[in-house]
Motif scaffolding. Structure first.
Motif, mmCIF file in Angstrom:
data_model
loop_
_atom_site.group_PDB
_atom_site.id
_atom_site.type_symbol
_atom_site.label_atom_id
_atom_site.label_comp_id
_atom_site.label_asym_id
_atom_site.label_seq_id
_atom_site.Cartn_x
_atom_site.Cartn_y
_atom_site.Cartn_z
ATOM 1 N N LEU A 43 0.844 -1.199 0.000
ATOM 2 C CA LEU A 43 0.000 0.000 0.000
ATOM 3 C C LEU A 43 0.873 1.241 0.000
ATOM 4 O O LEU A 43 1.821 1.339 0.773
ATOM 5 N N LEU A 44 0.522 2.181 -0.876
ATOM 6 C CA LEU A 44 1.166 3.502 -0.875
ATOM 7 C C LEU A 44 0.162 4.528 -0.382
ATOM 8 O O LEU A 44 -0.943 4.649 -0.935
ATOM 9 N N ILE A 45 0.538 5.271 0.659
ATOM 10 C CA ILE A 45 -0.254 6.423 1.112
ATOM 11 C C ILE A 45 0.431 7.650 0.537
ATOM 12 O O ILE A 45 1.526 8.024 0.971
ATOM 13 N N THR A 46 -0.174 8.268 -0.465
ATOM 14 C CA THR A 46 0.462 9.384 -1.149
ATOM 15 C C THR A 46 -0.074 10.719 -0.655
ATOM 16 O O THR A 46 -1.265 10.856 -0.364
ATOM 17 N N GLY A 47 0.823 11.703 -0.530
ATOM 18 C CA GLY A 47 0.434 13.031 -0.074
ATOM 19 C C GLY A 47 0.530 13.211 1.424
ATOM 20 O O GLY A 47 -0.112 14.100 1.991
ATOM 21 N N VAL A 48 1.367 12.391 2.088
ATOM 22 C CA VAL A 48 1.524 12.502 3.536
ATOM 23 C C VAL A 48 2.310 13.766 3.872
ATOM 24 O O VAL A 48 3.317 14.081 3.222
ATOM 25 N N ASN A 49 1.869 14.480 4.882
ATOM 26 C CA ASN A 49 2.550 15.702 5.318
ATOM 27 C C ASN A 49 3.971 15.370 5.769
ATOM 28 O O ASN A 49 4.197 14.392 6.493
ATOM 29 N N VAL A 50 4.919 16.195 5.341
ATOM 30 C CA VAL A 50 6.322 15.935 5.669
ATOM 31 C C VAL A 50 6.573 16.020 7.168
ATOM 32 O O VAL A 50 7.551 15.449 7.682
ATOM 33 N N ALA A 51 5.710 16.718 7.891
ATOM 34 C CA ALA A 51 5.897 16.874 9.338
ATOM 35 C C ALA A 51 5.308 15.710 10.132
ATOM 36 O O ALA A 51 5.511 15.616 11.345
ATOM 37 N N THR A 52 4.582 14.811 9.450
ATOM 38 C CA THR A 52 3.954 13.680 10.131
ATOM 39 C C THR A 52 4.879 12.474 10.088
ATOM 40 O O THR A 52 5.244 11.995 9.005
ATOM 41 N N SER A 53 5.246 11.983 11.254
ATOM 42 C CA SER A 53 6.129 10.820 11.307
ATOM 43 C C SER A 53 5.358 9.550 10.967
ATOM 44 O O SER A 53 4.125 9.499 11.074
ATOM 45 N N ARG A 54 6.087 8.545 10.584
ATOM 46 C CA ARG A 54 5.472 7.269 10.234
ATOM 47 C C ARG A 54 4.705 6.683 11.428
ATOM 48 O O ARG A 54 3.578 6.217 11.293
ATOM 49 N N GLU A 55 5.338 6.714 12.610
ATOM 50 C CA GLU A 55 4.724 6.148 13.797
ATOM 51 C C GLU A 55 3.497 6.944 14.224
ATOM 52 O O GLU A 55 2.485 6.378 14.667
ATOM 53 N N ALA A 56 3.569 8.267 14.090
ATOM 54 C CA ALA A 56 2.418 9.107 14.455
ATOM 55 C C ALA A 56 1.223 8.799 13.560
ATOM 56 O O ALA A 56 0.077 8.741 14.027
ATOM 57 N N LEU A 57 1.484 8.593 12.292
ATOM 58 C CA LEU A 57 0.406 8.275 11.361
ATOM 59 C C LEU A 57 -0.191 6.905 11.682
ATOM 60 O O LEU A 57 -1.411 6.734 11.701
ATOM 61 N N ARG A 58 0.668 5.933 11.945
ATOM 62 C CA ARG A 58 0.182 4.592 12.277
ATOM 63 C C ARG A 58 -0.679 4.621 13.539
ATOM 64 O O ARG A 58 -1.745 4.011 13.603
ATOM 65 N N SER A 59 -0.212 5.376 14.528
ATOM 66 C CA SER A 59 -0.935 5.474 15.788
ATOM 67 C C SER A 59 -2.283 6.165 15.592
ATOM 68 O O SER A 59 -3.304 5.749 16.167
ATOM 69 N N GLU A 60 -2.296 7.210 14.790
ATOM 70 C CA GLU A 60 -3.543 7.937 14.533
ATOM 71 C C GLU A 60 -4.572 7.048 13.845
ATOM 72 O O GLU A 60 -5.775 7.140 14.101
ATOM 73 N N LEU A 61 -4.083 6.162 12.982
ATOM 74 C CA LEU A 61 -4.973 5.276 12.237
ATOM 75 C C LEU A 61 -5.293 3.998 13.002
ATOM 76 O O LEU A 61 -6.153 3.220 12.577
ATOM 77 N N ASP A 62 -4.594 3.812 14.127
ATOM 78 C CA ASP A 62 -4.768 2.592 14.923
ATOM 79 C C ASP A 62 -4.532 1.350 14.067
ATOM 80 O O ASP A 62 -5.264 0.355 14.139
ATOM 81 N N ALA A 63 -3.481 1.409 13.262
ATOM 82 C CA ALA A 63 -3.170 0.322 12.337
ATOM 83 C C ALA A 63 -2.242 -0.696 12.987
ATOM 84 O O ALA A 63 -1.471 -0.367 13.889
ATOM 85 N N SER A 64 -2.316 -1.917 12.495
ATOM 86 C CA SER A 64 -1.442 -2.978 12.976
ATOM 87 C C SER A 64 0.009 -2.607 12.691
ATOM 88 O O SER A 64 0.365 -2.279 11.547
ATOM 89 N N LYS A 65 0.855 -2.661 13.724
ATOM 90 C CA LYS A 65 2.265 -2.304 13.547
ATOM 91 C C LYS A 65 2.952 -3.261 12.582
ATOM 92 O O LYS A 65 3.744 -2.855 11.730
ATOM 93 N N GLN A 66 2.632 -4.525 12.682
ATOM 94 C CA GLN A 66 3.241 -5.517 11.813
ATOM 95 C C GLN A 66 2.885 -5.268 10.356
ATOM 96 O O GLN A 66 3.747 -5.288 9.478
ATOM 97 N N LEU A 67 1.607 -5.041 10.102
ATOM 98 C CA LEU A 67 1.156 -4.779 8.729
ATOM 99 C C LEU A 67 1.732 -3.475 8.215
ATOM 100 O O LEU A 67 2.178 -3.388 7.059
ATOM 101 N N PHE A 68 1.714 -2.442 9.060
ATOM 102 C CA PHE A 68 2.192 -1.117 8.651
ATOM 103 C C PHE A 68 3.684 -1.153 8.326
ATOM 104 O O PHE A 68 4.136 -0.569 7.332
ATOM 105 N N ASP A 69 4.456 -1.846 9.167
ATOM 106 C CA ASP A 69 5.909 -1.887 8.970
ATOM 107 C C ASP A 69 6.315 -2.711 7.763
ATOM 108 O O ASP A 69 7.297 -2.387 7.084
ATOM 109 N N CYS A 70 5.573 -3.756 7.480
ATOM 110 C CA CYS A 70 5.992 -4.635 6.387
ATOM 111 C C CYS A 70 5.533 -4.181 5.013
ATOM 112 O O CYS A 70 6.226 -4.386 4.021
ATOM 113 N N CYS A 71 4.359 -3.571 4.950
ATOM 114 C CA CYS A 71 3.720 -3.460 3.638
ATOM 115 C C CYS A 71 3.195 -2.075 3.271
ATOM 116 O O CYS A 71 2.481 -1.940 2.273
ATOM 117 N N VAL A 72 3.486 -1.061 4.078
ATOM 118 C CA VAL A 72 2.967 0.286 3.810
ATOM 119 C C VAL A 72 4.099 1.250 3.499
ATOM 120 O O VAL A 72 5.080 1.336 4.249
#
Length: 238
Positions: free
Chosen positions: A99-128
């Motif tokens: 999965l590609l999330i396009t247009g992410v704000n440069v000031a938003t960290s990867r972990e902050a985005l994952r946390s905001e979305l309440d996404a699986s860390k394993q899925l987010f780290d491997c495939c996003v």
């Protein structure tokens, strides 16, 4: 008694009064013709735009995502948490490899985005993957096209809001003509829902639809101009 017809039929310079009056009448009617033509053309244009807006609203109302789409990758355009949540669900269900999330704000960290979305860390780290260069829909398409080619994908699921999908498809077809793009319109979180009549009679929805329709026409014109001179590329076989 003398005959007065000759006197009344001509002016002091000997010109026919009837001819003069006819010339004046013609000259007064003449300039009106371009104005009438202009008004008629303007009305035709307005009717065409109104009809197009109605058809655009009908398309948005009727477009539904596939139940279980399958592709090499998923691209989601930022602009609403519901879009990304739907894309993550597709990824988690095995609809695509990455999965590609396009247009992410440069000031938003990867972990902050994952946390905001309440996404699986394993899925987010491997495939996003995150794209941070795009600032508009055309930029999203360009960023996604580079990602698709780098991944050697031949098909993608495009996820964005329902009202945004028609214009997004045009931009993706322009930047990625060789790939199969599967539309996945998202209604959740969209200000544009319900039937076409409901959209066009609700002030908020109407404003969104009308603005998007205008942008859609610009994107369509740009694509037509682009297609008129670019070398055609055969769609990839998946």
């Amino acid at each position: 008694m003398g005959d007065d017809r000759g006197f009344h039929g001509r002016d002091m310079n000997g010109n026919s009064q009837a001819g003069t009056q006819s010339s004046v009448a013609n000259s007064s009617r003449g300039p009106r013709r371009p104005a009438v033509v202009f008004v008629c053309l303007a009305l035709i244009l307005l009717l065409a735009l109104a009809g197009g807006l109605g058809a655009f609203a009908v398309k948005i109302a009727h477009d539904e995502p596939q139940a279980a789409p399958q592709a090499d990758g998923i691209v989601v355009l930022t602009g609403g948490a519901a879009r990304i949540s739907e894309a993550l669900k597709l990824l988690g269900n095995g609809s695509a490899k990455r999965l590609l999330i396009t247009g992410v704000n440069v000031a938003t960290s990867r972990e902050a985005l994952r946390s905001e979305l309440d996404a699986s860390k394993q899925l987010f780290d491997c495939c996003v993957d995150l794209g941070r260069q795009a600032v508009n829909t055309e930029g999203n398409a360009a960023e996604a096209a580079a990602w698709v080619r780098n991944q050697h994908f031949t098909s993608v699921i495009l996820v964005t809001s329902n009202y945004h999908m028609p214009r997004s498809l045009i931009e993706f077809q322009r930047y990625l003509p060789e790939a199969r793009v599967i539309a996945y319109p998202v209604k959740a979180g969209s200000p544009v829902t319900g039937s076409a009549v409901e959209m066009l009679t609700n002030s908020v929805a109407l404003r969104v639809v009308a603005t998007e329709y205008a942008k859609y026409l610009v994107a369509l014109a740009r694509k037509i101009a682009w297609d008129s001179w670019r070398v055609p590329v055969a769609p990839a076989q998946s």
